[in-house]
Motif scaffolding. Structure first.
Motif, PDB file in Angstrom:
ATOM      1  N   VAL A 116     -45.645   4.317  -5.436  1.00 49.59           N
ATOM      2  CA  VAL A 116     -44.314   3.721  -5.529  1.00 49.59           C
ATOM      3  C   VAL A 116     -43.980   2.957  -4.244  1.00 49.59           C
ATOM      4  O   VAL A 116     -43.386   1.874  -4.283  1.00 49.59           O
ATOM      5  CB  VAL A 116     -43.254   4.799  -5.820  1.00 49.59           C
ATOM      6  CG1 VAL A 116     -41.845   4.218  -5.718  1.00 49.59           C
ATOM      7  CG2 VAL A 116     -43.470   5.388  -7.210  1.00 49.59           C
ATOM      8  N   LYS A 156     -43.057  -0.982  -3.781  1.00 51.55           N
ATOM      9  CA  LYS A 156     -41.861  -1.416  -3.063  1.00 51.55           C
ATOM     10  C   LYS A 156     -42.217  -2.480  -2.032  1.00 51.55           C
ATOM     11  O   LYS A 156     -41.479  -3.447  -1.845  1.00 51.55           O
ATOM     12  CB  LYS A 156     -41.209  -0.219  -2.380  1.00 51.55           C
ATOM     13  CG  LYS A 156     -39.884  -0.534  -1.703  1.00 51.55           C
ATOM     14  CD  LYS A 156     -39.248   0.714  -1.117  1.00 51.55           C
ATOM     15  CE  LYS A 156     -37.931   0.384  -0.421  1.00 51.55           C
ATOM     16  NZ  LYS A 156     -37.297   1.599   0.162  1.00 51.55           N
ATOM     17  N   TRP A 179     -44.456  -1.279 -15.777  1.00 49.04           N
ATOM     18  CA  TRP A 179     -44.373  -0.409 -14.584  1.00 49.04           C
ATOM     19  C   TRP A 179     -45.574   0.537 -14.527  1.00 49.04           C
ATOM     20  O   TRP A 179     -46.192   0.710 -13.475  1.00 49.04           O
ATOM     21  CB  TRP A 179     -43.080   0.385 -14.595  1.00 49.04           C
ATOM     22  CG  TRP A 179     -43.037   1.408 -13.493  1.00 49.04           C
ATOM     23  CD1 TRP A 179     -43.363   2.729 -13.578  1.00 49.04           C
ATOM     24  CD2 TRP A 179     -42.683   1.171 -12.127  1.00 49.04           C
ATOM     25  NE1 TRP A 179     -43.231   3.342 -12.358  1.00 49.04           N
ATOM     26  CE2 TRP A 179     -42.815   2.407 -11.441  1.00 49.04           C
ATOM     27  CE3 TRP A 179     -42.259   0.046 -11.428  1.00 49.04           C
ATOM     28  CZ2 TRP A 179     -42.538   2.542 -10.091  1.00 49.04           C
ATOM     29  CZ3 TRP A 179     -41.976   0.181 -10.068  1.00 49.04           C
ATOM     30  CH2 TRP A 179     -42.121   1.414  -9.419  1.00 49.04           C
ATOM     31  N   GLU A 235     -48.213   0.661 -11.552  1.00 44.95           N
ATOM     32  CA  GLU A 235     -48.333   1.906 -10.800  1.00 44.95           C
ATOM     33  C   GLU A 235     -49.784   2.395 -10.808  1.00 44.95           C
ATOM     34  O   GLU A 235     -50.304   2.879  -9.793  1.00 44.95           O
ATOM     35  CB  GLU A 235     -47.418   2.966 -11.408  1.00 44.95           C
ATOM     36  CG  GLU A 235     -47.316   4.240 -10.570  1.00 44.95           C
ATOM     37  CD  GLU A 235     -46.312   5.218 -11.138  1.00 44.95           C
ATOM     38  OE1 GLU A 235     -45.660   5.929 -10.351  1.00 44.95           O
ATOM     39  OE2 GLU A 235     -46.168   5.269 -12.388  1.00 44.95           O
TER      40      GLU A 235
END
Length: 501
Positions: free
Chosen positions: A50, A54, A12, A16
């Protein structure tokens, strides 16, 4: 278990970090070249890391696989190098087409091969970087209510390098001594759509609002014909009348008598010979000589694209449209006199049966459906997001799985992908669609299909989604709507869906 936890966390963090590096690329392409990047209709401009991740996750809808962040990064870097002109570019579809053509994902491809592929794909908008920059089109908002303020938000966010639409002024009737402060406050805060994303400054002496670098002149007038826009440096402007006071050529024609006005767009159904435009359906019918146009209604915009797709694929014999619509500002908070039937009863306490012209208005954009649709509406105690229920009889039989697969693909790859969205979730409710930029969202789990009898449920943000459609019409009028890449496919590709036996 601990090892898997750490591996997931590190993955992650890495994705990111890559998303953070995308942000200046996305912003630079938009500001410097007018390039709007998206992933299956989810715009990437002004998104957080984020939110970008998504959007990559959403790409599973197209092929059950999450879009790799590394692939997007490589495409964005290549786009920066080839510097295309103004365009709306679906990065996810470019990734898919490149992988299909070469057998290699962009992240693993040779940079020169990827650049050559993108040059071929985007050939119509490749420009001389030293060429003259196009000038923008001035836009004036006549009225500053629910739709007017949302249009302002969208136009400000879409300003980019100034080559497209430029919000120059709003025209209102003065409501109080501190009118300017109140107008700015309503732009800054919204109970439904949240706070304005940016900064707002007010200059009382100059009667201006400065929002994210966009200087907006506030003009007080109750007479459309008397305003001299050229006095504010505004010329050849498109005036967007969102007051609803005038709906025919005589009334709206008053705007054309004002100095500095070239064309007028009404944000309501037009009467008489005024063209009602639903972007994605009949915006190609806009001609240079059309000086007054209508963007139809929110409900007409919500249902027409889905109806067009179904009619093209299956044929619509007849149908009835029932809209469950959020209350609007013309209704009363508590019981009081209203010239309309039933609308005088409290909007926040009642479901109110009322009329809608949306079904009949569809035929102004889709003439082949003339006389085939009826419609009615129920106003309900919610402030935004509505639901259209389409009860249709088709020429060709289908079933739920086939019809949903067709509508899902329509939302992803067809020429209507900016208008139609699709969702399958047993938990979604109306507030989940606040802020949707699509004209309508098909609720796949609610679909009913039994042979030629079909019932569709289409959600729509009757404020924001409609406002996005209005902006697309303004862009079409101005000739500044970005070319969409990859090229849109027809709604029906060679009628490949076989009839249900």
């Amino acid at each position: 278990m601990s090892h898997e936890f750490e591996a997931r966390r590190q993955d992650w963090i890495a994705r990111e970090e890559l998303a953070e590096r995308m942000i200046p690329l996305i912003g630079g392409l938009y500001r410097d070249h007018g390039v709007v990047t998206s992933i299956h209709g989810r715009r990437l401009i002004n998104r957080s890391p984020v939110e970008l991740l998504k959007a990559h996750r959403f790409a599973r809808q197209a092929g059950d696989v999450e879009l790799a962040v590394g692939d997007t990064m490589r495409v964005l870097e290549a786009l920066r190098e080839i510097a295309p002109g103004a365009a709306s570019i679906d990065v996810a579809r470019l990734v898919a087409r490149f992988t299909e053509a070469t057998g290699t994902a962009p992240a693993d491809a040779d940079a020169a091969v990827l650049a050559d592929f993108l040059r071929a794909e985007l050939a119509p908008v490749l420009v001389d970087v030293d060429g003259a920059r196009a000038e923008g089109t001035d836009v004036v908002l006549y009225g500053f209510g629910r739709i007017g303020r949302l249009l302002a938000r969208i136009l400000i966010a879409h300003t980019g390098g100034g080559q497209g639409l430029r919000l120059r002024a709003i025209v209102v009737r003065k409501g109080s001594e501190n009118d300017l402060q109140k107008r700015a406050s309503l732009l800054r805060r919204d109970s439904v759509h949240g706070p304005f994303q940016g900064t707002i400054e007010v200059d009382e002496e100059a009667n201006t609002i400065l929002a994210n670098g966009t200087l907006i002149q506030v003009i007080y007038s109750d007479d459309p014909a008397s305003v001299d826009y050229t006095a504010y440096g505004i010329d050849d402007a498109i005036v967007v009348d969102n007051t609803g006071r005038w709906r025919d050529e005589a009334g709206l024609g008053q705007h054309l008598q004002a100095k500095g006005v070239a064309r007028v767009l009404l944000t309501a159904p037009g009467k008489g010979a005024i063209k009602n435009i639903v972007h994605g359906i009949n915006h190609d019918s806009i001609e240079p000589g059309d000086r007054i146009l209508s963007a139809a209604s929110c409900t007409t915009n919500a249902i027409t694209p889905a109806l067009a797709a179904i009619d093209e694929a299956y044929g619509v014999v007849r149908g009835h449209v029932e809209t469950v619509h959020s209350f609007t500002n013309d209704q009363n908070l508590i019981d009081n006199f209203h010239k309309g039937d039933r609308r005088g009863r409290s909007a926040v306490l009642n479901m109110v049966i009322t009329e809608t012209g949306a079904a009949k208005a569809v035929s102004k954009a889709l003439p082949q459906l003339e006389g085939k649709l009826t419609g009615s509406a129920i106003r309900v105690p919610t402030p935004d997001v509505s639901l259209a229920i389409l009860n249709l009889q088709l020429e060709r039989p289908t079933d739920k799985a086939e019809l949903n697969a067709f509508l899902r693909q329509t939302s992803l790859t067809s020429r209507l992908r900016q208008q139609v969205d699709y969702i399958e979730s047993p938990e979604v409710v109306s507030t989940d669609f606040v802020g949707s930029n699509r004209a309508g969202i098909v609720d796949g789990l609610a679909t009913i299909a039994d042979g030629t009898d079909v019932v569709l449920y289409v959600w729509y943000d009757n404020e924001y989604g409609y406002s996005c459609q209005v902006v697309r019409v303004i862009e079409a009028m101005a000739g500044s709507h970005p070319v969409v890449f990859p090229e849109r496919r027809p709604v029906v590709a060679e009628r490949e869906v076989a009839p249900v036996s």
